[in-house]
Structure formats: C-alpha cells, structure tokens
Write a protein that holds these residues in place. Structure first.
Motif, PDB file in Angstrom:
ATOM      1  N   SER A 196      -5.820  10.781  -5.148  1.00 54.07           N
ATOM      2  CA  SER A 196      -5.882   9.324  -5.221  1.00 54.07           C
ATOM      3  C   SER A 196      -7.347   8.918  -5.095  1.00 54.07           C
ATOM      4  O   SER A 196      -7.967   9.166  -4.054  1.00 54.07           O
ATOM      5  CB  SER A 196      -5.049   8.681  -4.111  1.00 54.07           C
ATOM      6  OG  SER A 196      -5.164   7.273  -4.136  1.00 54.07           O
ATOM      7  N   THR A 242       0.934   7.153 -11.859  1.00 54.35           N
ATOM      8  CA  THR A 242       0.797   6.082 -10.871  1.00 54.35           C
ATOM      9  C   THR A 242       1.771   6.333  -9.735  1.00 54.35           C
ATOM     10  O   THR A 242       2.835   6.930  -9.924  1.00 54.35           O
ATOM     11  CB  THR A 242       1.083   4.703 -11.488  1.00 54.35           C
ATOM     12  OG1 THR A 242       2.404   4.712 -12.069  1.00 54.35           O
ATOM     13  CG2 THR A 242       0.064   4.362 -12.554  1.00 54.35           C
ATOM     14  N   HIS A 281      -7.372   1.877 -15.291  1.00 55.08           N
ATOM     15  CA  HIS A 281      -6.043   1.671 -14.711  1.00 55.08           C
ATOM     16  C   HIS A 281      -5.553   0.257 -14.991  1.00 55.08           C
ATOM     17  O   HIS A 281      -6.184  -0.727 -14.664  1.00 55.08           O
ATOM     18  CB  HIS A 281      -6.067   1.914 -13.199  1.00 55.08           C
ATOM     19  CG  HIS A 281      -4.761   1.602 -12.539  1.00 55.08           C
ATOM     20  ND1 HIS A 281      -3.591   2.205 -12.902  1.00 55.08           N
ATOM     21  CD2 HIS A 281      -4.447   0.722 -11.548  1.00 55.08           C
ATOM     22  CE1 HIS A 281      -2.616   1.734 -12.162  1.00 55.08           C
ATOM     23  NE2 HIS A 281      -3.102   0.831 -11.340  1.00 55.08           N
ATOM     24  N   LYS A 317      -0.642   2.478  -7.664  1.00 55.28           N
ATOM     25  CA  LYS A 317      -2.033   2.948  -7.677  1.00 55.28           C
ATOM     26  C   LYS A 317      -2.178   4.098  -8.669  1.00 55.28           C
ATOM     27  O   LYS A 317      -1.246   4.878  -8.858  1.00 55.28           O
ATOM     28  CB  LYS A 317      -2.452   3.446  -6.292  1.00 55.28           C
ATOM     29  CG  LYS A 317      -2.456   2.389  -5.214  1.00 55.28           C
ATOM     30  CD  LYS A 317      -3.165   2.912  -3.978  1.00 55.28           C
ATOM     31  CE  LYS A 317      -2.642   4.275  -3.586  1.00 55.28           C
ATOM     32  NZ  LYS A 317      -3.366   4.835  -2.427  1.00 55.28           N
ATOM     33  N   SER A 339       0.845  -1.198   0.000  1.00 55.26           N
ATOM     34  CA  SER A 339       0.000   0.000   0.000  1.00 55.26           C
ATOM     35  C   SER A 339       0.876   1.241   0.000  1.00 55.26           C
ATOM     36  O   SER A 339       1.947   1.269   0.578  1.00 55.26           O
ATOM     37  CB  SER A 339      -0.912   0.006   1.228  1.00 55.26           C
ATOM     38  OG  SER A 339      -1.591   1.234   1.331  1.00 55.26           O
TER      39      SER A 339
END
Length: 601
Positions: A256, A341, A307, A345, A98
């Motif tokens: 985000s 990115t 994505h 993410k 993460s």
C-alpha cells in the motif's frame, strides 16, 4: 421525575436490551467488521445503519412503556427512525473509511454521532406528545451520553482488534451503552404536565404500537438471519482464500503506497522474520536491494498517480528483483505485480518466487554447456588437423618404401603443412575478425589435388575414385585452402561409409553460371530425417564423428555464395552436389591430367 429503576421496569427493559443486542450484532455483521471490505460496501453499510436505527427506535418505545409514557404514533415519531438511520450510516462510513484499524479518535467521533442521534430520537419522541411540558436534568443526560460513549468505543475497539470472535461481547456492550443512555435520559426527563390520548383511542394506539414493534422486531430478526448467513458465507470464502494464501509456496504480499500491508507465512520465511509485524507498515525499500529501487519505483509511481483516473494495468509480466532478508542475506526472486484496490485505496498484490537455486543451477548448466562446447570444439580441431597429418604420414611411408618418388607429392605435402599452419593460426585469431586472401582458382585443380591426396586412403578400403573433370576451366573467386577443405570432408565421408569397397564418382561441370561439383558414393544411403539435419552443429551419423566437418563445409560454401545439396537413396548411395558461382578469367589454368591413381574422364 420517575424513579431510576423499579422491579416493574425489568421485563420491559430486558425486552429492550434483547432487541438492541440483536440489532447491534446484526449491524456489526453487516458492516463486515472494522477491517473488512465487502463487495457492495454501501449496501451493507446502509443495511447495518437501518437495523441499528430500528433497534434503537424499538428500544426507545419499549423503554417508554416501562415508565408509563404514552406516545402518539405519527410523523414526529416515525421521522426520528430515518434520522437515526442516516446518522448511523454516516458514523459507520466515517469509522470504516480507512483500511487500517480506526484510531481511538475516529472511534470516539463515530460513537459521539450515534449518541447524539439517540438523544435526538428521545427528544423528538417526547415532543410528539409532550411538547412544551418537559425539561432535562443535564447530569443524567451527560451520564447517559458518557456511558454510551465508553461502551461503544470499547465495542468498536474490540471488534477492530479481534473481529468475529468477540462480536457477541461487542454487541452486548453496544446494547448496554444504548440502554444506559436511554434509561438515564428517561430518568433525567421531568414532565410537568402529562398528556394522554382519549380513552376511546388508547386501545388503537396500543394496538398500533404493538404492530409497529412487532414489525420492527421481525425486520431486525430477518436482517440478523441474513447477516448471519452472509457472514458465514464470507467467512468460508475468507477462510478458503486464507488457506490458499498462507499455504502457498510463493511469498504473497500486499503493498500500500510504498509500505508493506500484508505478507504470508512463506514470505516471512523467505525474508527470515519471526512475525509479520517486522515488515507490515515498513517501507519496501528497507528489504529491496538498492540497485533495484528505481525499477520498483517506476512501477509504483504510476499506480498511485492514476488511481481513480485511469484503467488499472492489471498483472505485469514477471520481473527479476533482488531482496535483502532481515539477516542480510541476498536472494534472487521473480516478482509478479498486480494492481488492485482495497477499502477504496490503490494497492499492489505481489507474488515473489525465490529463484536463487534456479539461478545457481542455470549458472552450473551454462558452465557445463561451455565445457561441452569446448570439448566438441577440441574434437573438431583434432578432426581437422588429423586429416592432413594422416595424408602426410601416408606419403612419407610411400616415399620411405621407395615405391613412389613423384615430385608432385612434395607439392601436396607442402600444401597440407600449410593447411595445418592455417588451422592453428585461425584458432589463435578466433576472437578477432579474420581477413582471408581470396583469388581466382580453377575448381578442377583443387579437386585433382584432393583426389590424389585421398587416393591412398581409398585404396586401403578397396575403393576406386573415378573423376570427370571436364574440358573447360571452372573459375571461382575464393580461398583455395577452404574449398579444398570442403572437398576433403566430402570425399573422406564417402570413403568412410563404403566399408565393402566400390567406386566413388566425381563429376565437375558448368551449369547456369555455376561450377557444379558432385560426389557420389555407393554407401548405404541416408534416410530423410537424417538428411534434414545434415550440416547442423555436432550432428553426425558416424559412431566416432563430431559433425563439425560438414558444419564447417556448409559454412565455407555459404561464405563463397554457394550452396550444398544432398540426395540419397537407401541401399544405393548418396550424392553431394556443391554449387559455386563461376567467374570469367583469361589466365591459363594450371590443371594437368593426373599421372596415376585417380582416373580422368
């Protein structure tokens, strides 16, 4: 069971602690910290896992020497090295998966994986030489595992929160936890039958073990140097980007999903917040003007949907969005959105420029331009109305003096009054389409009326108007008053430029189904640059002119499907040539030769 700790153990344990500290520091450096995403992420994680496994493997063997364990060097002692490396790679990948700081649960899970791999390393190395001749005390094993878990979670937490500043302390915590687990595991290992290699092979084992440990230490120190150099380099790069971003006059932010991920200091000032925590983690729609929510969503939805499936759009053209600050103030901004990115993410990098002042200045400029145009329009109106008023005044003076009583003057005066009335009516109907009454007319009649109208004004400047009207009617289909307005504008310009007197030549003729009207003056002439601008709004070569007269003339001729050509020679004069489409007409023309003034050719 061996004693928990004696003075004889200290030297070996200190060496093991140093090796583990360096490997832990290198691991944290190569992993880039908990919150950093480096280029070549997998490579750095694999390197970090390899260094950690080498450090743990070396620490284990040095610790075994402290407790007088003799271990054979073979596949069973090399295999745990790779198993520990794989477990460390999995743990680090899970921990850093993460982009946000990992939760306590994630940290605890990663620490548990590392603890299990170290216990497995201990077990397999004992199996290599003491297979079936040892057992564990669960209390010691549990205590060792708990001590490693606590130290590792604390190290991960500190490194996630403070980064490189606390890296040495985090390394010492990791090394302390790993050494505690190892020592407690050794202390809790009960060997029922010791095995040892023959005496003639003991020296070979010790020599080989020393070489392996030396090689491991060299590798660890080499990786430590590489990690230090890389970390310093990336630190300088990050610092450079941080300075650029933080000192930008524009707000730079990262979105985000639909939440703020980052906002620089300029953005904090723009949105009137004290700390970025007031925005980070919150929805962007809390600050975006409600009327622009759908516009922003139209951009963000495709970013999240495609994505990893489609090519990124990159930077979008600037768009104007309105935001509401924390204090409720509305600001106008120009926004550039760039898709990218971060940590695997999809994110959107946003550059926001406050254009509130620019908007105000643009509004002021527009109002100023409106006032300027209104002033120019008023000047043009005055110009157009002053022409017939001047003529009327001249005729009245002539009639009052008794020098002329021609009845033809009354018709001209009436025509001029009608033209004033028409101009005023056009102003009143300016916002509505106007329907003109078009009819057939002889251009010669309109030019004769115009020449007679301006005869008195020309005489004041010592100018003689010579006209060649031709023998045949020149019929056109149009608006009489408008064509006369064109002739008046051209003749008046010719009169005004001839300050020293002279002649103005007028010639009318038919040519290629066109009525050609040429007016030639003897003025100073016009250069090529001024000729190219002729007919443009508000362009004039006269000190007190508005430029509207010729602009209106060009427009009128264009509306009648005609054209104007201008030729000039400096020091000689200028010729205006007006071409209008000729029409056939059987009605007799009202043209008659002038009684006086303008001469007919």
């Amino acid at each position: 069971m061996k004693p928990f700790l004696t003075i004889d153990h200290l030297l070996y344990l200190l060496l093991a602690f140093i090796i583990m500290s360096f490997s832990s520091y290198t691991m944290l450096s190569m992993a880039g910290g908990i919150q950093r995403a480096r280029p070549g992420r997998l490579f750095w994680l694999a390197g970090a896992a390899a260094v950690f496994s080498l450090g743990a493997w070396s620490m284990h063997f040095v610790g075994m020497l402290a407790y007088d364990y003799v271990i054979s060097v073979g596949a069973m002692t090399i295999l745990p090295l790779f198993m520990t490396g794989g477990a460390a790679l999995f743990a680090l990948s899970f921990l850093l998966r993460s982009g946000h700081p990992p939760s306590i649960l994630r940290q605890l899970t990663a620490a548990s994986i590392l603890a299990a791999s170290l216990l497995l390393l201990h077990l397999m190395c004992l199996l290599a030489h003491h297979a079936g001749h040892f057992r564990f005390d669960p209390i010691y094993i549990a205590a060792g595992a708990l001590s490693f878990l606590g130290a590792t979670v604390a190290a991960f937490h500190l490194h996630a929160k403070y980064g490189g500043k606390f890296r040495p302390l985090c390394s010492l915590l990791l090394a302390s936890g790993a050494l505690s687990l190892h020592v407690l595991a050794l202390a809790g290992t009960i060997v029922s039958k010791r095995m040892s290699p023959p005496d003639y092979r003991l020296g070979d084992y010790v020599l080989l073990m020393g070489l392996l440990l030396a090689l491991a230490v060299i590798v660890i120190f080499a990786f430590s140097i590489i990690a230090w150099v890389a970390d310093r380099r990336y630190g300088l790069i990050n610092e450079r980007y941080r300075l650029i971003v933080e000192n930008s006059i524009d707000a730079i932010a990262v979105i985000s999903g639909y939440d703020w991920e980052f906002i620089n200091r300029s953005g904090q000032r723009m949105f009137e917040i004290e700390n970025e925590s007031e925005m980070v983690g919150r929805s962007i729609y809390q600050f975006l003007y409600s009327g622009h929510h759908e516009r922003m969503s139209a951009y963000l939805r495709p970013v999240l949907r495609r994505h990893g499936k489609e090519k990124k759009r990159g930077e979008s053209p600037p768009i104007e969005l309105d935001w509401v600050t924390a204090k409720g103030r509305l600001i106008n901004t120009e926004v550039i959105l760039s898709e990218s990115t971060f940590a695997g993410k999809p994110i959107v990098v946003v550059i926001i420029r406050d254009i509130s002042e620019r908007k105000k200045n643009e509004e002021l400029l527009i109002n100023s331009e409106k006032l300027y145009v209104a002033g120019q329009l008023a000047a043009g109106i005055a110009h157009e109305i002053r022409n017939p008023l001047t003529s009327l005044k001249g005729f009245l003076q002539l009639m009052a003096s008794g020098r002329s009583t021609s009845s033809h003057y009354f018709d001209i005066m009436k025509s001029e009054l009608s033209r004033i009335e028409m101009i005023v009516s056009e102003l009143l109907m300016l916002s509505k389409p106007q329907v003109y009454e078009m009819d057939f007319a002889d251009v010669r009649v309109m030019m004769l009326d115009t020449a007679l109208l301006l005869e008195s004004q020309a005489a004041l400047y010592g100018i003689e108007i010579k006209a060649d009207y031709g023998q045949e009617p020149l019929w056109i289909y149009g608006v009489d008053s408008q064509i006369k307005q064109v002739f008046i504008n051209v003749l008046k310009n010719a009169i005004e430029v001839m300050q020293d007197g002279g002649e103005i030549e007028i010639r009318l003729r038919a040519e290629d189904d066109e009525a050609v009207i040429s007016v030639t003056d003897g003025g100073p002439g016009i250069d090529e640059e001024q000729l190219s601008k002729m007919g443009q709004p508000f362009y004039t070569t006269k000190d007190k002119g508005t430029g509207l007269g010729l602009m209106v003339s060009y427009k009128i001729v264009d509306n009648h499907k005609g054209r104007i050509r201008v030729s000039s020679e400096l020091g000689i004069g200028t010729t205006f040539e007006i071409r209008l489409p000729c029409r056939s007409h059987s009605v007799r023309s009202a043209f008659r030769e002038p009684e006086s003034g303008a001469s007919a050719g």
